[in-house]
Design an enzyme around this catalytic site. Structure first.
Site, PDB file in Angstrom:
ATOM      1  N   CYS A  23      34.276 -65.228 -71.983  1.00  0.00           N
ATOM      2  CA  CYS A  23      34.965 -65.321 -70.686  1.00  0.00           C
ATOM      3  C   CYS A  23      33.978 -65.603 -69.564  1.00  0.00           C
ATOM      4  O   CYS A  23      34.299 -66.331 -68.619  1.00  0.00           O
ATOM      5  CB  CYS A  23      35.717 -64.018 -70.393  1.00  0.00           C
ATOM      6  SG  CYS A  23      37.309 -63.858 -71.230  1.00  0.00           S
ATOM      7  N   CYS A  45      39.649 -60.764 -67.901  1.00  0.00           N
ATOM      8  CA  CYS A  45      38.646 -61.791 -68.196  1.00  0.00           C
ATOM      9  C   CYS A  45      37.386 -61.633 -67.365  1.00  0.00           C
ATOM     10  O   CYS A  45      36.325 -62.135 -67.745  1.00  0.00           O
ATOM     11  CB  CYS A  45      39.226 -63.181 -67.981  1.00  0.00           C
ATOM     12  SG  CYS A  45      39.619 -63.575 -66.272  1.00  0.00           S
TER      13      CYS A  45
HETATM   14  S1  SF4 Z   1      40.186 -65.667 -73.153  1.00  0.00           S
HETATM   15 FE1  SF4 Z   1      38.009 -65.408 -72.759  1.00  0.00          FE
HETATM   16  S2  SF4 Z   1      37.211 -64.838 -74.822  1.00  0.00           S
HETATM   17 FE2  SF4 Z   1      39.181 -65.812 -75.173  1.00  0.00          FE
HETATM   18  S3  SF4 Z   1      38.707 -67.990 -75.523  1.00  0.00           S
HETATM   19 FE3  SF4 Z   1      39.244 -67.737 -73.347  1.00  0.00          FE
HETATM   20  S4  SF4 Z   1      37.298 -67.512 -72.318  1.00  0.00           S
HETATM   21 FE4  SF4 Z   1      36.934 -67.091 -74.520  1.00  0.00          FE
END
Ligand code: SF4
Length: 232
Positions: A113, A220
């Site tokens: 994230c 996030c």
């Molecule tokens: S929610 Fe966060 S951890 Fe999941 S794919 Fe998207 S950016 Fe990556």
């Protein structure tokens, strides 16, 4: 004025406002320095409709993480056209960030994230003092005590015009304004992020139960507060 004093001042004047009235007030207080952020997810239409009623030229910030559902990308186009939004700004992770993130959600969701959302958002929000978002207390978790005006960790004033809205009021807004639904809502998705970290929920589950399901992660990272709300 620092962000604490700015939040205090805004709360002193606008604490009793929500929805369109709050958006109009902060946009007038910070002309050209106010943006909205949206994931174009399950309930995004309600906030964006209110933003558009105030001014279709308010910039709408959208983070394309590279792992969004195709349905979200299509809905972004459909909804922006339907509402007449004329300044949707899309930011993506850099090639270096994408290479580092790869499939990091499998082992380090916070790191993923950070690379795919937090860092790109930091680049996009530069130049704005106020960012309007669609967070609501009914989504639970850390949002339980959400205030309509808060100080963000990044020094930006965070305004949540729907913070106190009930699910009934959200649903009524969809009906009254004939707002289109995200295509995945019909399949049981009630909060929609990246495809690897989102699943449909049962009717008896919390709205955000399908986000990072099976882990302790609930946010996030782009909505962190600078200090505990009670200090302000
Ligand atoms: S929610 Fe966060 S951890 Fe999941 S794919 Fe998207 S950016 Fe990556």
């Amino acid at each position: 004025m620092n962000v604490f004093d700015a939040v205090k001042a805004l709360r002193g004047v606008y604490a009793g406002l929500d929805g369109r009235d709050l958006i109009a007030s902060v946009a007038a207080a910070y002309p050209g320095r106010t943006a909205a952020i949206s994931s174009f997810g399950a309930e995004a239409a309600v906030l964006l409709d209110l933003v558009a009623q105030v001014d279709t030229a308010i910039p709408v910030l959208f983070i394309d993480t590279g792992e969004l559902f195709d349905e979200t990308q299509a809905y972004r186009v459909t909804l922006a056209q339907r509402l007449g939004l004329i300044d949707v700004r899309i930011v993506r992770p850099s090639p270096a960030e994408l290479a580092e993130a790869n499939e990091l959600w499998l082992t380090d969701a916070d790191g993923c994230c950070n690379l795919r959302k937090v860092r790109p958002f930091e680049r996009l929000r530069t130049g704005f003092d106020v960012v309007i978002d669609g967070r609501k207390r009914i989504h639970g978790g850390k949002r339980d005590a959400l205030q309509t005006i808060e100080a963000g960790e990044d020094g930006v004033i965070k305004v949540s015009p729907l913070a106190t809205w009930s699910q009934e009021r959200i649903d009524a807004a969809f009906e009254e304004r004939s707002l289109p639904r995200h295509p995945l809502v019909a399949q049981g998705y009630r909060s929609i992020g990246c495809w690897p970290c989102t699943r449909a929920v049962r009717p008896d589950e919390p709205i955000r139960a399908g986000r990072w399901a099976g882990s302790a992660k609930t946010e996030c990272g782009i909505h962190r507060l600078l200090i505990p709300d009670a200090v302000i």
